[in-house]
Scaffold this motif. Structure first.
Motif, PDB file in Angstrom:
ATOM      1  N   LEU A  15       0.828  -1.211   0.000  1.00  0.00           N
ATOM      2  CA  LEU A  15       0.000   0.000   0.000  1.00  0.00           C
ATOM      3  C   LEU A  15       0.859   1.256   0.000  1.00  0.00           C
ATOM      4  N   ILE A  16       1.979   1.235   0.706  1.00  0.00           N
ATOM      5  CA  ILE A  16       2.894   2.377   0.692  1.00  0.00           C
ATOM      6  C   ILE A  16       3.444   2.574  -0.721  1.00  0.00           C
ATOM      7  N   ALA A  17       3.765   1.483  -1.399  1.00  0.00           N
ATOM      8  CA  ALA A  17       4.241   1.577  -2.782  1.00  0.00           C
ATOM      9  C   ALA A  17       3.147   2.159  -3.682  1.00  0.00           C
ATOM     10  N   ALA A  18       1.896   1.764  -3.447  1.00  0.00           N
ATOM     11  CA  ALA A  18       0.796   2.302  -4.243  1.00  0.00           C
ATOM     12  C   ALA A  18       0.637   3.802  -3.999  1.00  0.00           C
ATOM     13  N   LEU A  19       0.729   4.206  -2.749  1.00  0.00           N
ATOM     14  CA  LEU A  19       0.631   5.635  -2.436  1.00  0.00           C
ATOM     15  C   LEU A  19       1.764   6.414  -3.102  1.00  0.00           C
ATOM     16  N   GLY A  20       2.955   5.832  -3.111  1.00  0.00           N
ATOM     17  CA  GLY A  20       4.085   6.478  -3.774  1.00  0.00           C
ATOM     18  C   GLY A  20       3.909   6.559  -5.278  1.00  0.00           C
ATOM     19  N   GLY A  21       3.129   5.672  -5.844  1.00  0.00           N
ATOM     20  CA  GLY A  21       2.904   5.670  -7.284  1.00  0.00           C
ATOM     21  C   GLY A  21       1.799   6.603  -7.749  1.00  0.00           C
ATOM     22  N   ILE A  22       1.031   7.170  -6.823  1.00  0.00           N
ATOM     23  CA  ILE A  22      -0.087   8.039  -7.200  1.00  0.00           C
ATOM     24  C   ILE A  22       0.368   9.260  -8.008  1.00  0.00           C
ATOM     25  N   PRO A  23       1.425   9.979  -7.608  1.00  0.00           N
ATOM     26  CA  PRO A  23       1.837  11.120  -8.438  1.00  0.00           C
ATOM     27  C   PRO A  23       2.209  10.710  -9.867  1.00  0.00           C
ATOM     28  N   LEU A  24       2.841   9.563 -10.011  1.00  0.00           N
ATOM     29  CA  LEU A  24       3.188   9.074 -11.338  1.00  0.00           C
ATOM     30  C   LEU A  24       1.927   8.716 -12.128  1.00  0.00           C
ATOM     31  N   ALA A  25       0.978   8.070 -11.459  1.00  0.00           N
ATOM     32  CA  ALA A  25      -0.268   7.680 -12.114  1.00  0.00           C
ATOM     33  C   ALA A  25      -1.086   8.898 -12.532  1.00  0.00           C
ATOM     34  N   ALA A  26      -0.935   9.997 -11.804  1.00  0.00           N
ATOM     35  CA  ALA A  26      -1.673  11.226 -12.121  1.00  0.00           C
ATOM     36  C   ALA A  26      -1.215  11.854 -13.430  1.00  0.00           C
ATOM     37  N   GLN A  27      -0.102  11.403 -13.979  1.00  0.00           N
ATOM     38  CA  GLN A  27       0.404  11.945 -15.236  1.00  0.00           C
ATOM     39  C   GLN A  27      -0.433  11.510 -16.432  1.00  0.00           C
ATOM     40  N   GLY A  28      -1.290  10.532 -16.240  1.00  0.00           N
ATOM     41  CA  GLY A  28      -2.158  10.075 -17.320  1.00  0.00           C
ATOM     42  C   GLY A  28      -1.464   9.079 -18.234  1.00  0.00           C
ATOM     43  N   GLY A  29      -2.045   8.865 -19.386  1.00  0.00           N
ATOM     44  CA  GLY A  29      -1.475   7.907 -20.332  1.00  0.00           C
ATOM     45  C   GLY A  29      -1.547   6.503 -19.776  1.00  0.00           C
ATOM     46  N   PHE A  30      -0.436   5.781 -19.884  1.00  0.00           N
ATOM     47  CA  PHE A  30      -0.397   4.418 -19.346  1.00  0.00           C
ATOM     48  C   PHE A  30       0.095   4.387 -17.898  1.00  0.00           C
TER      49      PHE A  30
END
Length: 118
Positions: A15-30
């Motif tokens: 879950l910590i890894a998922a939270l850390g990935g949120i800013p990257l996921a917010a970039q859109g695309g894939f």
């Protein structure tokens, strides 16, 4: 019923890894796909395991489970230093998720049996 599960720290780390990935996921695309793996690991860590009672055992995985009654089990044995396997009467082997060789006495006691040496 006795439940064997993975340590909760694995789910928390995912879950910590998922939270850390949120800013990257917010970039859109894939990029939102980067959240799939840590979320799947978190769900696996909290659901996968083995439940044991007097009737049999249930081996749980990420996407399903399998129920095996005790008459279908020919043998319980350690498979190396980290895993326990139920050898079934049809000759197949079923790895018991989250059960370690040190847990064998607890598993057998939950089944209402006692350990015997072969």
């Amino acid at each position: 019923m006795t439940r064997f599960r993975h340590p909760a720290a694995a789910g928390v780390a995912a879950l910590i890894a998922a939270l850390g990935g949120i800013p990257l996921a917010a970039q859109g695309g894939f990029w939102p796909l980067v959240l799939v793996v840590p979320v799947a690991v978190a769900v696996w860590a909290w659901t996968a395991g083995t439940d044991v009672n007097e009737r049999g055992l249930r081996v749980r995985a990420l996407l399903g489970s399998r129920i095996v009654l005790w008459p279908q089990v020919a043998e319980l044995r350690a498979d190396g230093d980290k895993h326990v396997v139920a050898v079934l009467t049809d000759g197949n082997a079923l790895r018991l998720t989250a059960v370690r060789p040190a847990d064998l006495p607890k598993l057998v006691a939950a089944a209402g049996q006692s350990l015997t040496s072969a």
